[in-house]
Design a protein around this motif. Structure first.
Motif, PDB file in Angstrom:
ATOM      1  N   VAL A  13      -3.632  -1.997   5.138  1.00 54.08           N
ATOM      2  CA  VAL A  13      -2.309  -2.598   5.003  1.00 54.08           C
ATOM      3  C   VAL A  13      -2.407  -4.114   5.015  1.00 54.08           C
ATOM      4  O   VAL A  13      -1.670  -4.805   4.331  1.00 54.08           O
ATOM      5  N   ARG A  14      -3.365  -4.643   5.774  1.00 53.78           N
ATOM      6  CA  ARG A  14      -3.472  -6.101   5.931  1.00 53.78           C
ATOM      7  C   ARG A  14      -4.667  -6.620   5.147  1.00 53.78           C
ATOM      8  O   ARG A  14      -5.809  -6.396   5.540  1.00 53.78           O
ATOM      9  N   MET A  15      -4.380  -7.275   4.032  1.00 56.51           N
ATOM     10  CA  MET A  15      -5.463  -7.822   3.200  1.00 56.51           C
ATOM     11  C   MET A  15      -5.025  -9.175   2.656  1.00 56.51           C
ATOM     12  O   MET A  15      -3.838  -9.414   2.487  1.00 56.51           O
ATOM     13  N   PRO A  16      -5.997 -10.038   2.363  1.00 54.86           N
ATOM     14  CA  PRO A  16      -5.613 -11.281   1.687  1.00 54.86           C
ATOM     15  C   PRO A  16      -5.104 -10.935   0.279  1.00 54.86           C
ATOM     16  O   PRO A  16      -5.531  -9.931  -0.283  1.00 54.86           O
ATOM     17  N   GLY A  17      -4.234 -11.721  -0.271  1.00 55.22           N
ATOM     18  CA  GLY A  17      -3.630 -11.398  -1.563  1.00 55.22           C
ATOM     19  C   GLY A  17      -2.549 -10.353  -1.356  1.00 55.22           C
ATOM     20  O   GLY A  17      -1.848 -10.376  -0.354  1.00 55.22           O
ATOM     21  N   LEU A  18      -2.468  -9.402  -2.294  1.00 54.36           N
ATOM     22  CA  LEU A  18      -1.461  -8.346  -2.163  1.00 54.36           C
ATOM     23  C   LEU A  18      -1.760  -7.500  -0.927  1.00 54.36           C
ATOM     24  O   LEU A  18      -2.887  -7.073  -0.718  1.00 54.36           O
ATOM     25  N   SER A  19      -0.744  -7.219  -0.133  1.00 58.49           N
ATOM     26  CA  SER A  19      -0.930  -6.318   1.012  1.00 58.49           C
ATOM     27  C   SER A  19      -0.841  -4.884   0.502  1.00 58.49           C
ATOM     28  O   SER A  19      -0.446  -4.636  -0.646  1.00 58.49           O
ATOM     29  N   GLY A  20      -1.200  -3.937   1.362  1.00 55.71           N
ATOM     30  CA  GLY A  20      -1.106  -2.531   0.986  1.00 55.71           C
ATOM     31  C   GLY A  20       0.313  -2.156   0.608  1.00 55.71           C
ATOM     32  O   GLY A  20       0.568  -1.376  -0.304  1.00 55.71           O
ATOM     33  N   LEU A  21       1.238  -2.772   1.339  1.00 56.48           N
ATOM     34  CA  LEU A  21       2.660  -2.527   1.103  1.00 56.48           C
ATOM     35  C   LEU A  21       3.088  -3.016  -0.284  1.00 56.48           C
ATOM     36  O   LEU A  21       3.760  -2.304  -1.039  1.00 56.48           O
ATOM     37  N   GLU A  22       2.652  -4.224  -0.620  1.00 55.69           N
ATOM     38  CA  GLU A  22       2.998  -4.798  -1.920  1.00 55.69           C
ATOM     39  C   GLU A  22       2.347  -4.002  -3.064  1.00 55.69           C
ATOM     40  O   GLU A  22       2.932  -3.840  -4.132  1.00 55.69           O
ATOM     41  N   LEU A  23       1.136  -3.512  -2.796  1.00 53.26           N
ATOM     42  CA  LEU A  23       0.445  -2.713  -3.802  1.00 53.26           C
ATOM     43  C   LEU A  23       1.259  -1.448  -4.107  1.00 53.26           C
ATOM     44  O   LEU A  23       1.461  -1.088  -5.272  1.00 53.26           O
ATOM     45  N   GLN A  24       1.726  -0.801  -3.038  1.00 53.27           N
ATOM     46  CA  GLN A  24       2.543   0.401  -3.205  1.00 53.27           C
ATOM     47  C   GLN A  24       3.756   0.100  -4.095  1.00 53.27           C
ATOM     48  O   GLN A  24       4.062   0.839  -5.029  1.00 53.27           O
ATOM     49  N   GLU A  25       4.419  -1.008  -3.800  1.00 54.82           N
ATOM     50  CA  GLU A  25       5.596  -1.397  -4.585  1.00 54.82           C
ATOM     51  C   GLU A  25       5.218  -1.651  -6.047  1.00 54.82           C
ATOM     52  O   GLU A  25       5.921  -1.221  -6.962  1.00 54.82           O
ATOM     53  N   ARG A  26       4.082  -2.326  -6.243  1.00 58.64           N
ATOM     54  CA  ARG A  26       3.635  -2.660  -7.589  1.00 58.64           C
ATOM     55  C   ARG A  26       3.337  -1.394  -8.402  1.00 58.64           C
ATOM     56  O   ARG A  26       3.721  -1.274  -9.555  1.00 58.64           O
ATOM     57  N   LEU A  27       2.658  -0.420  -7.766  1.00 64.02           N
ATOM     58  CA  LEU A  27       2.314   0.826  -8.458  1.00 64.02           C
ATOM     59  C   LEU A  27       3.576   1.582  -8.874  1.00 64.02           C
ATOM     60  O   LEU A  27       3.662   2.106  -9.990  1.00 64.02           O
ATOM     61  N   THR A  28       4.570   1.607  -7.968  1.00 61.21           N
ATOM     62  CA  THR A  28       5.834   2.290  -8.275  1.00 61.21           C
ATOM     63  C   THR A  28       6.513   1.607  -9.466  1.00 61.21           C
ATOM     64  O   THR A  28       6.984   2.255 -10.396  1.00 61.21           O
ATOM     65  N   GLU A  29       6.528   0.278  -9.384  1.00 57.21           N
ATOM     66  CA  GLU A  29       7.139  -0.535 -10.429  1.00 57.21           C
ATOM     67  C   GLU A  29       6.486  -0.285 -11.792  1.00 57.21           C
ATOM     68  O   GLU A  29       7.158  -0.134 -12.809  1.00 57.21           O
ATOM     69  N   MET A  30       5.138  -0.225 -11.791  1.00 61.12           N
ATOM     70  CA  MET A  30       4.393  -0.057 -13.035  1.00 61.12           C
ATOM     71  C   MET A  30       4.314   1.405 -13.455  1.00 61.12           C
ATOM     72  O   MET A  30       3.653   1.729 -14.452  1.00 61.12           O
TER      73      MET A  30
END
Lengths: 210, 386
Positions: free
Chosen positions: A56-73
């Motif tokens: 969940v905690r990473m530099p750049g996109l967080s795990g949370l943001e990644l989830q949102e991005r995948l849903t969006e795409m």
């Protein structure tokens, strides 16, 4: 990336990433590892099948943001969120955003393997659904405007006579259009046709106009 | 015209003397008073007649502030007409007629005419107010210093809290990796892959590396807590411990323990990190307070005594219920605690701080059945390389 269901492991900590990868490999699961969500998205092909295990905690996109991005795409990959100490509120957010599971560090091997297997089969299904929808959409593109009108009304469950009346054509003509639609979409039966119409967004999932 | 001018000058001089808030008087070269202005008369409580023609030293300057006799031969005021120099003093007192005194600042200037010293003019002022202000200032400074020490202590403690939570997160990473590698090794060995053994060994080696990484993180934390920003200075250990005892007593708040502080006055100053030693004492005292929570007539004794040649031993002793043997065995291990809340780093860090000072920290049962923690601090000569 190919169509073998793969587990995509994302963690910025080299050792955590490598150990998770090794653990999954030891259970005969195909694994690809990435140090960040950004590098994962960059390498991601359009036909990726499988699931994501992301810190969940990473530099750049967080795990949370990644989830949102995948849903969006609209990328059909289920996400398992891995949380460290005290990241629980973030994990809850990720679940709300659509993550399929969250697992706390240090990770219990039985727990993560079970979760990954479930996510993988869900990922395979999500991928198949997406592929079917794409195919349906492509086929529907090939319909004439009139055929598309007929498909819409058939999928909504209107009888031929009503369709003929609505479109101001003869029931015989409706039947011809209908046969052409079934042929072009390679529909096995009426319910298959309706499913394709829903997948392609011709009608809403609740059987109403979208 | 010249006489007129002189008269005018004389007149001005009188006016200035009368108007001056400072006391001014003149003496001849035998010390007999020639004149005194109203301020001087008023401040000393004599009449003008009682002053003129008398030896000023015997009237108002006869005794030192501490009560010792003040011989004329040592008087800086009279020295002015003996050595021809200006003498300025602000550490003495003048005595009033009624026997009381006031702190004074004075300047004694020789009167020289044609190379002959005729006497001296003394200008003085009562500096009671200034002394009071200085004392108040010193008190304020002292209070500020104590507050700053408290603050430093608190910030050090809270920094430790932050470190602890950061550490918990950081140490989770190698732990996660260790668990992952170990599980993988098990699965490789249970499986039937052709390279199973090689891969299992590889995973175990990586797990070992991660265990060492976890150890390194802990070592870094200890270093931060024990040595980070360490500043040693020559300190009076009794005073340092005394401050810590007061600090801990404040922290004890309303709880009514009897706290006794016994300090051997004949101990030499030592090179120590004052704040860290105070942390140790406060820590030990807080443990003692906790032990006394359900004890009637709880009592904590703190001792500071000489130890071997030039060293000091500090002991904190309570009359609480003491500790079970199994607890005492793990007392100094990090992250082991018998308390419901707490990280279990306190005593382990205390021991490291003491060891960093070349001493040892020991826990033992005292004659009341309570606990006694004592630690030694050694002279810096024995480990001067730090």
């Amino acid at each position: 990336m190919n169509d073998t269901p793969t587990v995509f492991v994302l963690d910025d900590d080299d050792a955590v990433r490598d150990s998770l990868g090794t653990l999954l490999e030891s259970s005969d699961l195909p694994v690809k590892t990435y140090a960040s969500a950004d590098s994962f998205l960059e390498a991601l092909g359009s036909d990726a099948v499988g699931c994501v295990v992301s810190d969940v905690r990473m530099p750049g996109l967080s795990g949370l943001e990644l989830q949102e991005r995948l849903t969006e795409m609209k990328i059909p990959l289920p996400v398992i969120i891995v949380t460290g100490h005290g990241d629980l509120p973030m994990a809850v957010k990720a679940m709300k955003a659509g993550a399929v599971d969250f697992i706390e560090k240090p990770i219990d091997d039985e727990l993560i393997l079970r979760s990954v297997r479930e996510a993988l089969s869900r990922g395979v299904k999500m991928h198949a659904d997406a592929a079917a929808a794409d195919a349906a959409r492509a086929n529907i593109e090939r319909l004439t405007a009139r055929e598309r009108q007929v498909l819409e009304k058939v999928a909504l469950g209107h009888p031929n006579k009503v369709i003929a009346y609505d479109l101001d054509i003869s029931p015989r003509t409706v039947e011809i259009h209908r046969a052409r639609v079934i042929e072009k979409l390679a529909a096995r039966n009426l319910s298959h046709l309706v499913r394709m119409a829903i997948a392609a967004g011709v009608i809403g999932a609740d059987g109403a106009n979208p | 015209m010249a006489d007129e001018n002189q008269a005018l000058t004389q007149n001005y001089t009188d006016l200035i003397l009368k108007a001056s808030g400072d006391g001014v008087y003149g003496v001849d070269n035998q010390g007999y008073t020639l004149f005194a202005n109203p301020a001087a008369v008023q401040m000393c409580g004599y009449t003008l007649e009682e002053m003129i023609g008398h030896k000023q030293h015997e009237l108002i300057h006869h005794t030192h502030p501490d009560g010792r006799h003040y011989p004329v031969s040592e008087c800086p005021i009279y020295a002015a007409f003996r050595d021809g120099e200006v003498h300025r003093v602000d550490t003495e007192v003048f005595w009033r007629k009624d026997g009381s005194s006031f702190p004074v600042e004075y300047v004694s200037t020789p009167i020289v005419e044609d190379g002959v010293i005729l006497g001296a003019v003394i200008s003085f002022r009562d500096i009671t107010k200034r002394r009071e202000a200085e004392a108040a200032l010193a008190q304020t400074r002292e209070r500020a210093r104590i507050l700053e020490a408290d603050l430093q202590h608190l910030s050090r403690l809270s920094a430790m809290g932050e470190m602890a939570s950061e550490l918990a997160h950081e140490i989770n990473q190698p732990l996660t990796a260790i668990a992952g590698y170990a599980s993988a090794a098990k699965r490789f060995l249970n499986g039937s892959k052709p390279d199973a053994n090689t891969r299992a060994v590889e995973s175990i080696e990586k797990a070992v590396d991660q265990a060492l990484r976890a150890g390194e993180i802990i070592r870094r934390l200890r270093e931060f807590v024990v040595k980070g920003n360490s500043t040693q200075s020559l300190e009076d250990v009794g005073a340092v411990v005394g401050e810590a005892v007061n600090l801990a007593a404040l922290a004890a708040g309303t709880a009514s323990f009897e706290i006794n502080f016994h300090v051997d006055p004949a101990i030499d100053p030592l090179m120590i990190d004052k704040i860290r030693i105070q942390q140790v004492v406060v820590n030990l005292m807080r443990n003692a307070f906790e032990a006394l929570e359900n004890v009637e007539e709880g009592r904590v004794d703190v001792f500071v005594a000489a130890y071997q040649s030039g060293g000091v031993e500090v002991a904190v002793s309570d009359n609480g219920p003491g500790l079970a043997n199994e607890v005492r065995d793990t007392l100094f291990q990090a992250f082991v605690t018998s308390k419901e809340s707490g990280m279990g780093v306190g005593l382990s860090i205390c021991r490291s701080i003491v060891e960093d000072h070349g001493g040892t920290l020991i826990a033992e049962e005292n004659e009341t059945g309570g606990m006694k923690f004592r630690f030694t601090l050694l002279t810096s000569q024995s480990e001067s390389e730090t």
